[in-house]
Scaffold this motif. Structure first.
Motif, PDB file in Angstrom:
ATOM      1  N   LEU A   7      -3.382  14.077  -5.924  1.00  0.00           N
ATOM      2  CA  LEU A   7      -1.983  14.074  -5.507  1.00  0.00           C
ATOM      3  C   LEU A   7      -1.324  15.428  -5.738  1.00  0.00           C
ATOM      4  N   ALA A  10      -2.655  17.665  -3.006  1.00  0.00           N
ATOM      5  CA  ALA A  10      -2.049  17.335  -1.711  1.00  0.00           C
ATOM      6  C   ALA A  10      -0.605  17.829  -1.635  1.00  0.00           C
ATOM      7  N   HIS A  14       0.779  20.600   1.026  1.00  0.00           N
ATOM      8  CA  HIS A  14       1.937  20.423   1.916  1.00  0.00           C
ATOM      9  C   HIS A  14       2.968  21.511   1.687  1.00  0.00           C
ATOM     10  N   LEU A  35       1.266  11.069   0.995  1.00  0.00           N
ATOM     11  CA  LEU A  35      -0.120  10.621   0.917  1.00  0.00           C
ATOM     12  C   LEU A  35      -0.083   9.154   0.514  1.00  0.00           C
ATOM     13  N   ARG A  58      -5.209  17.468   1.589  1.00  0.00           N
ATOM     14  CA  ARG A  58      -4.836  16.650   2.748  1.00  0.00           C
ATOM     15  C   ARG A  58      -3.389  16.185   2.629  1.00  0.00           C
ATOM     16  N   THR A  59      -2.833  15.785   3.736  1.00  0.00           N
ATOM     17  CA  THR A  59      -1.436  15.363   3.822  1.00  0.00           C
ATOM     18  C   THR A  59      -1.297  14.476   5.057  1.00  0.00           C
ATOM     19  N   GLN A  60      -0.366  13.558   5.015  1.00  0.00           N
ATOM     20  CA  GLN A  60      -0.018  12.786   6.206  1.00  0.00           C
ATOM     21  C   GLN A  60       1.346  13.247   6.719  1.00  0.00           C
ATOM     22  N   GLY A 151       0.718   6.530  -4.408  1.00  0.00           N
ATOM     23  CA  GLY A 151       0.720   7.800  -3.702  1.00  0.00           C
ATOM     24  C   GLY A 151       1.973   8.600  -3.968  1.00  0.00           C
TER      25      GLY A 151
END
Length: 357
Positions: A7, A10, A14, A35, A58-60, A151
């Motif tokens: 986390l 991530a 970002h 995330l 990673r990231t959404q 998350g």
């Protein structure tokens, strides 16, 4: 490479890479980021072992306008770096692998882009912003709820949409909570006498198997009583052990599952049953029930007589729809197949078939 909790990695990815890139190439783009899509890091339980698959920078990204999804994906695909903080930001793996192995030469990156509503429907089968019915709650596995409320949100530029979703999914309505707890106790009531009977006829393996099943049900009950979404089996014990005051319960279950004989197993199981019974009374969701174990009829082993808790919880339910339902509970209380629970269309069809509207 030095391990960084997923986390944290991530969020930094970002804040330091994705957000500046979007601001430069797509200025004024309204989006939210976080995330929330699964992985041990969402529960803060990732370790260096987790880095061998589906883990990395990673990231959404979520947008409100579906027509902008291709544009955002194109920008990210063209300009995201191959590495971040020493970790490859690309992934390799076949089409059935979510991200796969972190590899600088991989064919994809770790930033997804979706219209928020469609992503939520794909994850849950429903967009929580439109409200959740009783049937919606009961058709949603708690692992999904743990992910979405665990998350992290890194940026919420869609009017606080992600924050709103997480608030809506924070916990069951009280009557749904009672129903789910009653279903947990129903499972215990159906099995609590079997471990002693197996032991009585010399089936030690069978007795241990039944005890292990009861231990899982009691841990799930304990988490629900403490307003924690139970995760899937890999992390059930870890998350349960992190509850305040879980120590005596963990010790009791360890004794029940240990290498001792039936007397030791029963002693640990009784302590665990009585502890969770006390937690149920403490929750104040129903009239209190005597939490002491007692003999199973005239047989020489002890049980809680857990059906008493089922009756008390069901009697406290106000919603007539739920009062009329048998104590079957949420879908992951009677289905444990991951190939069902991880597909919202399958899980909702099963739930509808078991408890039609």
């Amino acid at each position: 490479m030095t391990f960084v909790p997923g986390l944290i990695l991530a969020r930094r990815f970002h804040d330091e890479v994705v957000a500046p890139l979007l601001a430069r190439r797509l200025p004024g783009l309204p989006y939210s980021a976080g995330l929330l899509d699964g992985g041990s890091e969402l529960l803060g339980l990732d370790t260096p072992r987790s880095t061998d698959h589906d883990w990395g920078p990673r990231t959404q990204i979520f947008v409100a306008d579906a027509t902008r999804v291709p544009e955002v994906r194109a920008v990210l695909g063209a300009e995201l770096p191959a590495e971040f903080l020493g970790w490859p930001a690309r992934f390799a793996g076949g089409p059935t692998v979510r991200l796969g192995v972190v590899r600088a030469g991989g064919d994809r990156h770790g930033v997804s882009v979706d219209e928020l509503g469609s992503w939520l429907r794909g994850r849950l089968g429903v967009d929580p912003r439109a409200g959740l019915s009783t049937a919606d709650w009961l058709a949603t596995p708690t692992q999904r709820l743990a992910e979405l409320t665990g998350g992290a949100v890194f940026h919420d530029g869609l009017g606080g949409a992600l924050t709103d979703v997480r608030a809506r999914l924070a916990w069951y309505p009280d009557d749904v909570w009672r129903h789910v707890l009653a279903a947990c106790w129903q499972r215990v009531a159906q099995a609590e006498h079997l471990a002693g009977r197996c032991a009585e006829v010399g089936d030690e393996v069978g007795s241990r198997v039944v005890t292990a099943g009861l231990a899982g049900d009691l841990m799930r009950l304990g988490l629900l009583l403490r307003r924690r979404w139970p995760p899937y089996p890999k992390w059930l014990g870890t998350v349960f052990a992190g509850l305040p005051a879980a120590g005596p319960m963990v010790d009791a279950l360890a004794a029940a599952l240990g290498g001792g004989d039936w007397a030791d197993r029963q002693a640990g199981l009784v302590r665990a049953l009585e502890t969770v019974a006390g937690w149920t009374n403490d929750a104040g969701l129903a009239a209190p029930v005597d939490p002491a174990a007692r003999p199973f009829h005239d047989r020489p082993f002890l049980v809680l007589d857990a059906g008493r808790f089922v009756e008390a919880l069901r009697a406290a339910i106000i919603d007539p729809e739920l009062r009329g339902r048998p104590p079957v509970g949420a879908v992951d209380q009677y289905v444990d197949n991951a190939d069902v629970l991880t597909h919202h269309d399958r899980v909702r069809r099963v739930a509808a078939a078991v408890l039609p509207a």
